[in-house]
Design an enzyme around this catalytic site. Structure first.
Site, PDB file in Angstrom:
ATOM      1  N   HIS A 121       1.269  -1.107   0.005  1.00  0.00           N
ATOM      2  CA  HIS A 121       0.094   0.136   0.028  1.00  0.00           C
ATOM      3  C   HIS A 121       1.032   1.576  -0.123  1.00  0.00           C
ATOM      4  CE1 HIS A 121      -3.212   2.814   1.543  1.00  0.00           C
ATOM      5  NE2 HIS A 121      -3.582   2.316   1.465  1.00  0.00           N
ATOM      6  N   ASP A 197       2.864  -4.274   8.248  1.00  0.00           N
ATOM      7  CA  ASP A 197       1.679  -3.648   7.863  1.00  0.00           C
ATOM      8  C   ASP A 197       0.515  -4.480   7.921  1.00  0.00           C
ATOM      9  OD1 ASP A 197      -0.553  -2.593   7.235  1.00  0.00           O
ATOM     10  OD2 ASP A 197       0.352  -1.769   5.187  1.00  0.00           O
ATOM     11  N   GLN A 200      -4.655  -5.062   7.218  1.00  0.00           N
ATOM     12  CA  GLN A 200      -5.911  -5.875   6.725  1.00  0.00           C
ATOM     13  C   GLN A 200      -5.272  -7.155   7.057  1.00  0.00           C
ATOM     14  OE1 GLN A 200      -7.821  -4.821   4.378  1.00  0.00           O
ATOM     15  NE2 GLN A 200      -7.414  -3.029   3.925  1.00  0.00           N
ATOM     16  N   LYS A 223     -10.351  -0.431  10.202  1.00  0.00           N
ATOM     17  CA  LYS A 223     -10.596  -1.649  10.049  1.00  0.00           C
ATOM     18  C   LYS A 223     -11.021  -2.930   9.964  1.00  0.00           C
ATOM     19  CE  LYS A 223      -7.476  -0.233   6.255  1.00  0.00           C
ATOM     20  NZ  LYS A 223      -7.977   0.406   4.877  1.00  0.00           N
ATOM     21  N   CYS A 363      -5.131   2.606  -3.635  1.00  0.00           N
ATOM     22  CA  CYS A 363      -3.513   3.563  -2.965  1.00  0.00           C
ATOM     23  C   CYS A 363      -2.316   2.018  -3.487  1.00  0.00           C
ATOM     24  CB  CYS A 363      -3.787   3.393  -1.628  1.00  0.00           C
ATOM     25  SG  CYS A 363      -4.675   4.757  -1.455  1.00  0.00           S
TER      26      CYS A 363
END
Ligand code: PMP
Length: 408
Positions: A121, A197, A200, A223, A363
């Site tokens: 991202h 990261d 997600q 999220k 993104c």
């Protein structure tokens, strides 16, 4: 028993019609909806406890501080960190990764390398470009193989020049789950730091930062049922001790002299100014909600939806699906294109059927460029705890309708 139909009742926003059709919300990778427990927790905080944290001695300030710090402990337990000293509240994944990049500026020299994947991202890419520009370090990219991370290429690109490996655990486009534990081990063998990261992954699977041995781990509250404007940066205590604060001002100091200041202890050294108190408390409530369901069951439910819907999607002629070929390697994200149609048109047509999906570059422009889509964009459906097999059927049905409509 995991029952998405019962879960839906806690999400008032889902109970509405869009374009005269019942809403089917499949844009969860962008942001998730919020349950009543989170909404009422935030409202109660403002109704009964609102005060600034840490400084006050009055009862409201003590209650606000206790709730804010209790949320930090909930985060710690949720990702299995050793200590709340390692849990920093931020604005979200983007801020968390920018903070890590600031730390990298302290460490990197011109010959050093930063290893990223092509699926990152922008928030795990642009800050590294800035670091590279400032320090002279070079960015290397690991590409894809069969719609997922090319582990052989990763091993080849890792060298003793590599100082930071920063990768997403789950791609917000491909939906693939990257083996971050294995990557962390490889990174450490070369003396590099491992940054993950988790934007997600944290909402969708059990996370254990100690087991994966991440040096830094970033994620966003919004999220995972929480409010916007709150996120987390986990960092190993020893590293956070070496890391300079990114912002300066109230709350983060130990003592301020006329010409210099000293910093307070972890984690507050990084939390300058009045924090997003209600946001942190809301995130704590979101974690309570997910913990009650258990992350194992959350992941199992989403996998069931993926197993159910993927064969139906593959059967649609002209539909290109991106990401891993093996559905078992896919989290709850599906990016796709319908031949000859711009994904914005597809998303608009689906919206006419009440189905909310995203369209664009997500993104992740370097990835989209690499995927060689016709128009530099894809549509994307993504699931969460309240989605049902009926939602999957509606997506398939709406795609078939869209295809039929545009073929005239
Ligand atoms: N990384 C990934 C993989 C993401 O999907 C996102 C959000 N789309 C981010 C980082 C950035 O998260 P935020 O916008 O909440 O900072």
């Amino acid at each position: 028993m995991f029952d998405p139909k019962a879960i839906r009742k806690s999400f008032p926003v889902l109970d509405q019609k869009v374009n005269d059709e019942p809403l089917v919300y499949l844009d969860n990778a962008a942001t998730t909806q919020k349950p009543l427990s989170v909404l009422t927790k935030i409202q109660r905080y403002y109704e009964t406890d609102n005060a600034n944290v840490h400084r006050g001695v009055h009862s409201l300030a003590e209650r606000a501080t206790a709730d804010y710090e209790a949320a930090r402990e909930k985060v710690r337990a949720f990702i299995h960190a050793r200590s709340t000293k390692e849990i920093l509240f931020t604005r979200g994944t983007t801020t968390s990764l920018n903070w890590v990049a600031k730390f990298a500026e302290q460490c990197l020299r011109p010959q050093d390398e930063i290893l990223l994947s092509i699926m990152e991202h922008h928030s795990n890419l642009v800050p590294w470009q800035q670091v590279a520009e400032k320090t002279g370090a070079k960015i290397q990219f690991v590409g894809l193989k069969n719609g997922e991370l090319d582990m052989e290429a990763l091993k080849n690109k890792l060298s003793d020049r590599t100082k930071f490996v920063s990768m997403t655990q789950v791609s917000n486009v491909l939906g693939c789950i990257n083996p971050v534990k294995e990557i962390a081990q490889l990174a450490h063998e070369h003396g590099a730091y491992m940054v993950v990261d988790g934007a997600q992954s944290t909402p969708h699977m059990a996370i254990d930062v100690c087991d994966m041995d991440a040096d830094f781990f970033a994620f966003s509250g919004h999220k995972m049922l929480g409010p916007t404007g709150i996120g987390v940066l986990y960092g190993k205590e020893a590293l956070l001790n070496q890391m300079n604060p990114v912002e300066f001002g109230g709350e983060m100091i130990d003592f301020v002299y006329e010409d210099h200041s000293t910093w307070t202890e972890l984690p507050w050294k990084f939390e300058a100014g009045t924090p997003n108190i209600a946001g942190a408390i809301g995130l704590g409530a979101a974690i309570d909600e997910l913990s009650a369901l258990t992350m194992t069951d959350v992941a199992a439910h989403e996998h069931e939806l993926i197993r159910y819907v993927m064969p139906k999607l593959r059967a649609i002629e002209g539909l290109t699906i991106y990401g891993p070929l093996d559905d078992e390697k896919r989290s709850s994200v599906i990016a796709f294109n319908l031949a000859g149609l711009h994904p914005h048109d597809v998303a608009t047509a689906l919206d006419m059927e009440g189905v909310a999906v995203r369209a664009g570059h997500h993104c992740a422009q370097p990835l989209i460029t690499r995927l060689n889509t016709e128009v530099g964009a894809t549509a994307r459906a993504s699931f969460y705890i309240y989605n049902t097999k009926a939602d999957c059927d509606k997506l398939v049905e709406a795609l078939l309708k869209t295809k039929a409509f545009f073929s005239f």
